[in-house]
Design a protein around this motif. Structure first.
Motif: not given
Lengths: 280, 280, 280
Positions: A186, B10, B12-14, B42-43, C39, C183-187, C254, C256-257
């Motif tokens: 990293r 989700f 695991k980064a947050d 996602q979803y 991460e 940010l809610d990273i993945r979403f 958004i 699902q975006g």
């Protein structure tokens, strides 16, 4: 009961590692199971070997490591279990994964895994996932004390264990010639095969300057002079440095940058590094 | 006390997964908590459903799975807890996540989660993180034996459980028509919905050649003949092969390459695979 | 014995985190060790601070957190251990990692880690991996009850703890001015520093419309009107929404975006958000 530590190149995005955990929990509910990493580059036996040497010695005696980087699954490659001189167990395909541990820790005894006995009962007739059906199963039984090391199979000669070629660093004409073993992924630092003890023979003190040259088999990629520092914080942000890494080997980095990416540096025996006192 | 196994999209980064772990540890310090994976796209309910079938059966009876792929969080979608025929529990939004488990393992009993009771006390008034406030909390209490399965809520009819459409593979004119269910992500192998038992009806022996055709709803992407092998090691590096995967289904791969990436293969019901004896 | 929860910016692709686990297991076999996340963006102290506030309160009293985002390793930056008002311990370099916890949870006592005592014996002479040699070692000993909090070192004044600047949101001319914390990273949702309690002063009900404006120090990036909803499921797929997130703060997404990617939104004190009643 000892801890079980799993390593593979499976990633954790699908269910493979979780299936291994389930097998281990089924052997002995409450077994302590941990990950080394599952992000070894696919089929990169060298990296798997290095990550073992980076971690094994920090675990208690008796800990059982299972490492599954296994391009030859289903071939005639052997499955083996090794006991190191320090009392750690490593279960792995016999494909070079023990290279660094054998050289740097030493092996006390290596056994062939008798797969007719050490195989999850009622397993699907799978030829492609020995990590689950044989290695995790056997590692869990050894860690839980269900079987003893002797039960795994017959002892085999240590010199029959497959190893990858390791090049020794050497002092020559006042410079050290080594290779780049691995990246501190990293942070983009490069970790060499030059131990602190050998580096000391250059008589470069902390704060003095050192010349670093890097080449691969086709060209020179880097030649510059930098500070030999205790740690990153002793140089400016963005400045390169040479330092002794957490395994007591020489490493090269850019403070808060990526040395590997900055100069497109790779790893392995064709990546050479030359270290000498600064000429000016 | 049983193990608790968590799955989500989700990442695991947050801190989301860690908050779920904390809730579970707060319910019962010492609870054994594990991850299936948190890297479901996602979803992608389908993938969540498949990863359950890939892993559930390798865990001890009584293990509690919590799966949170939940595009409808906050809507009227139900929250349910299922007991499989083999004695595993799965807690999930009722959105299709049980599709594969219901079909392939069978469900013994499904209950509606009464969210007025099965909700972390003093939780922030959150409408967006039922994974933490309801699912992890309820899963931990069930795994720890704080509540019994009966306490979760009223039984609901099995045929009211939401499932995604599953297409059955079929033999026709001497060929099997199936679909591509999922990828072995890191290795790029494609896993079909064709069970070993059906494939056997083609009477193709190990070492013989099989014709594979792949198309989606708009075009043909692949048609070639390859070896049917026990495992990757039986073909050359870079050579394609068909094999039986670790779940006992037919799969297609390139030895040490990525079949999915090489031919841009996707997954789902619009991805069709046709398998037949080699014509030559 | 309490749980030990580790956070870092090391990633899990190499052996660093596993070495920390090994040290902790060596201190006390059977210690319960968990990950917050590894991460965190390299050197991103702000994010490390935020992930602690996102998770700490969901863990039992007495849980020991070790957070190692440590650009100053080897410098004169202090190593500290804090006890929060709610009874959680956090061990970290004193570099701002406690910013959010200090403000939002409150600290009961902070101690300087005496590194001459709280250091893994026989450690390699490493100046670059205090996460392993000092933090994981000390955290494990505290969690296991080998040492008491008092044994760590002398108490230091709370106002000597390094914190990053935190900007308070404020109501002004009928609008709330805040910043984008994380940010809610993945979403791809953006999480603001505007608490639910302050947002309520705008008297916008669920289902009503709210105007959101986002700018950074150089330009405006977004201005639009959207629904204030309980959760994603109340708007169409692809539609933006404002909602109260799982930490009880205002967030924008958004359904699902990815809102963050759609409008190239970043985080930190130079990312401003203005929230007001819809003008029409």
């Amino acid at each position: 009961m000892h801890a079980l530590v799993l390593q593979s190149d499976f990633g954790k995005a699908d269910g493979a590692v979780c299936a291994m955990y389930g097998v281990a929990e089924s052997v002995q509910p409450g077994l302590r199971i941990f990950d080394l990493t599952h992000e070894i580059e696919q089929y990169d036996i060298w990296e798997g070997s290095y990550r073992l040497i980076q971690t094994v010695s920090f675990w208690p005696e008796g800990t059982v490591f299972v490492s599954v980087v296994d391009p030859g699954v289903g071939s005639t490659r052997r499955s083996i279990a090794a006991l190191t001189d320090d009392g750690h167990y490593i279960i792995t395909p016999d494909n070079g994964t023990l290279t660094h541990v054998k050289r740097l820790c030493g092996l006390k005894c290596v056994r062939l895994i008798d797969e007719t006995v050490n195989r999850m009962p009622h397993a699907v007739d799978s030829y492609t996932f020995h990590g689950r059906d044989i290695y995790a199963f056997t590692g869990a039984r050894l860690a839980a004390g269900v079987i003893r090391f002797d039960d795994i199979g017959p002892e085999i000669p240590q010199d029959s264990v497959v190893t990858l070629p390791l090049i020794d660093p050497k002092m020559q004409d006042g410079a050290i010639e080594g290779t780049i073993d691995v990246l501190d992924i990293r942070f983009g630092s490069i970790w060499t095969n030059i131990p602190h003890s050998l580096f000391k023979e250059l008589h470069i003190d902390y704060g003095e300057r050192v010349q670093i040259e890097i080449r691969n088999d086709t060209r020179a990629l880097y030649r510059n002079v930098m500070t030999f520092a205790h740690s990153f914080a002793e140089v400016f942000v963005g400045e390169p440095l040479a330092y002794i890494n957490s395994l007591d080997y020489l490493a090269v980095a850019i403070n808060q940058g990526s040395f590997a990416r900055a100069y497109s540096i790779g790893t392995g025996n064709s990546w050479h590094i030359r270290v000498s006192r600064s000429p000016f």
